[in-house]
Design an enzyme around this catalytic site. Structure first.
Site, short mmCIF file in Angstrom:
data_model
loop_
_atom_site.label_atom_id
_atom_site.label_comp_id
_atom_site.label_asym_id
_atom_site.label_seq_id
_atom_site.Cartn_x
_atom_site.Cartn_y
_atom_site.Cartn_z
N ARG A 99 0.87 -1.18 0.00
CA ARG A 99 0.00 0.00 0.00
C ARG A 99 0.90 1.23 0.00
NH1 ARG A 99 -5.41 1.42 3.45
NH2 ARG A 99 -6.18 -0.12 1.96
N HIS A 126 -7.54 0.76 -6.44
CA HIS A 126 -7.73 -0.08 -5.25
C HIS A 126 -8.45 -1.37 -5.71
CE1 HIS A 126 -7.92 -1.28 -1.23
NE2 HIS A 126 -8.83 -0.47 -0.74
N GLN A 129 -10.42 -3.82 -3.31
CA GLN A 129 -11.74 -3.36 -2.87
C GLN A 129 -12.84 -3.82 -3.83
OE1 GLN A 129 -12.51 -1.53 0.01
NE2 GLN A 129 -14.56 -2.16 -0.60
N ASP A 214 -17.29 7.24 -1.80
CA ASP A 214 -16.08 7.12 -0.99
C ASP A 214 -15.81 8.51 -0.41
OD1 ASP A 214 -13.68 6.27 0.15
OD2 ASP A 214 -12.56 6.28 -1.72
N CYS A 254 -16.52 1.73 0.52
CA CYS A 254 -15.35 0.92 0.88
C CYS A 254 -14.99 1.04 2.35
CB CYS A 254 -14.16 1.30 0.00
SG CYS A 254 -13.62 3.01 0.20
N ARG A 282 -13.93 -8.51 2.11
CA ARG A 282 -12.51 -8.25 1.85
C ARG A 282 -11.69 -9.50 2.22
NH1 ARG A 282 -10.78 -3.09 1.57
NH2 ARG A 282 -9.01 -4.15 0.64
N1 NVA Z 1 -10.02 6.76 -1.33
C1 NVA Z 1 -9.65 6.33 0.00
C2 NVA Z 1 -9.89 4.87 0.15
C3 NVA Z 1 -9.56 4.31 1.51
C4 NVA Z 1 -9.78 2.84 1.58
C5 NVA Z 1 -8.20 6.69 0.26
O1 NVA Z 1 -7.38 6.53 -0.65
O2 NVA Z 1 -7.89 7.14 1.36
N1 CP Z 2 -11.46 -0.05 2.38
C1 CP Z 2 -10.18 -0.18 2.80
O1 CP Z 2 -9.25 -0.44 2.03
O2 CP Z 2 -10.04 -0.05 4.13
P1 CP Z 2 -8.66 0.07 4.92
O3 CP Z 2 -8.04 1.40 4.56
O4 CP Z 2 -9.07 0.01 6.37
O5 CP Z 2 -7.76 -1.06 4.55
#
Ligand code: NVA
Ligand code: CP
Length: 296
Positions: A99, A126, A129, A214, A254, A282
């Site tokens: 990540r 992502h 997801q 989101d 998500c 997930r």
């Molecule tokens: N769009 C959000 C998704 C988190 C799972 C982010 O990148 O923070």
């Molecule tokens: N939706 C998602 O990826 O959640 P986290 O950031 O908690 O992993």
């Protein structure tokens, strides 16, 4: 050896099979292929709850193990190149989930890895997801092929994976984003046959079988919070907006959610909310993904 940096990295039929397999594994967790003595490395340069726990629990349930490497604790934080980190880690573990912010950094990591690399979220995509989102729709409403989904909000990483999912799972996607917050123009153009751009949430969700959103400010955009709240005013998904969608429309998110911003607290707390199934899925989808990648 295959990487999973976007939904397009695997044959579409394989992505659909992973989602179907996830439902089998949800019903019978013991069916998963044993990963005894296999190890997953988790390189997380951003916070996570669901993605991290889903990967760790999935490996544990398959009798494998995982090693969590937080940036602050690793030499990445002291400037060791991502290429060197990939070369070293991939000689020790069997698969790596990363990540990070910059998608290019993830691609560089994957290019130097001897083992499959999974995108556990980048600024651009992502894909993990979407595996869970597709499973959730399928288990509650059946095949998504031919249906219409509406995305209301930021044209961000999750949104861009929804665009890829529209092609892989064969559905129409209406994107309703404020001006200046649309997804990548090239990605939109490449998927123009299924994906359309809308401005008014009420129009975009009308008749849709699925509404998804989101956060307005993603991780790393905290300083833009106030400006984004202003830009996204009128883009909140609430019960009133959902009432304009198809009568059996699902709402997906998500998570984490910001109540009172992209979604109303009331909608999130509704007893028929499937977002908690979506979060649970997930685990099942990431387990199915690991089973697939570790077998190939
Ligand atoms: N769009 C959000 C998704 C988190 C799972 C982010 O990148 O923070
Ligand atoms: N939706 C998602 O990826 O959640 P986290 O950031 O908690 O992993």
């Amino acid at each position: 050896m295959r990487h999973f940096l976007t939904l397009n990295d695997l044959p579409a039929a394989d992505v659909r099979a992973i989602v179907a397999r996830a439902s089998e594994l949800k019903a019978q967790p013991g069916l998963a292929a044993s990963q005894q003595r296999r190890t997953l490395g988790l390189v997380f340069e951003k916070a996570s709850t669901r993605t991290r726990v889903a990967f760790e629990v999935a490996m544990a349930q398959m009798d494998g193990s995982s090693v969590f490497i937080a940036t602050g604790d690793s030499q990445l934080s002291r400037g060791e190149p991502v290429e060197d980190t990939a070369r070293v880690l991939s000689r020790m573990v069997d698969c790596i989930a990363m990540r990070t912010s910059d998608h290019g950094r993830l691609e560089r990591f994957a290019r130097h890895s001897r083992v499959p690399v999974i995108n556990a979220l980048s600024n651009d995509f992502h894909p993990c997801q979407l595996l869970a989102d597709m499973q959730t729709f399928a288990e509650h409403r059946g095949a998504i092929a031919g249906r219409t989904a509406a995305w209301v909000g930021d044209g961000n990483n999750v949104c861009q994976s929804w665009i890829n999912a529209a092609a892989v799972f064969d559905f129409s996607l209406r994107l309703c984003c404020p001006a200046g917050f649309e997804p990548d123009a090239q990605l939109l153009a490449a998927n123009a046959d299924r994906v359309s751009l809308w401005r008014r949430p009420e129009a975009a969700v009308t008749g849709a079988g699925l509404v998804v959103t989101d956060v307005w400010a993603s991780m790393g955009q905290e300083e833009e919070n106030a400006a984004r709240r202003e830009a996204f005013a009128g883009y909140q998904v609430d019960a009133e907006l959902m009432a304009k969608a198809a009568p059996d429309a699902l709402f997906l998110h998500c998570l984490p959610a910001h109540r009172g911003e992209e979604v109303s607290a009331e909608l999130l707390e509704r007893c028929d909310a499937v977002i908690w199934d979506e979060a649970e899925n997930r685990l099942h989808t990431q387990k199915a993904l690991l089973e697939y990648l570790l077998a190939s």
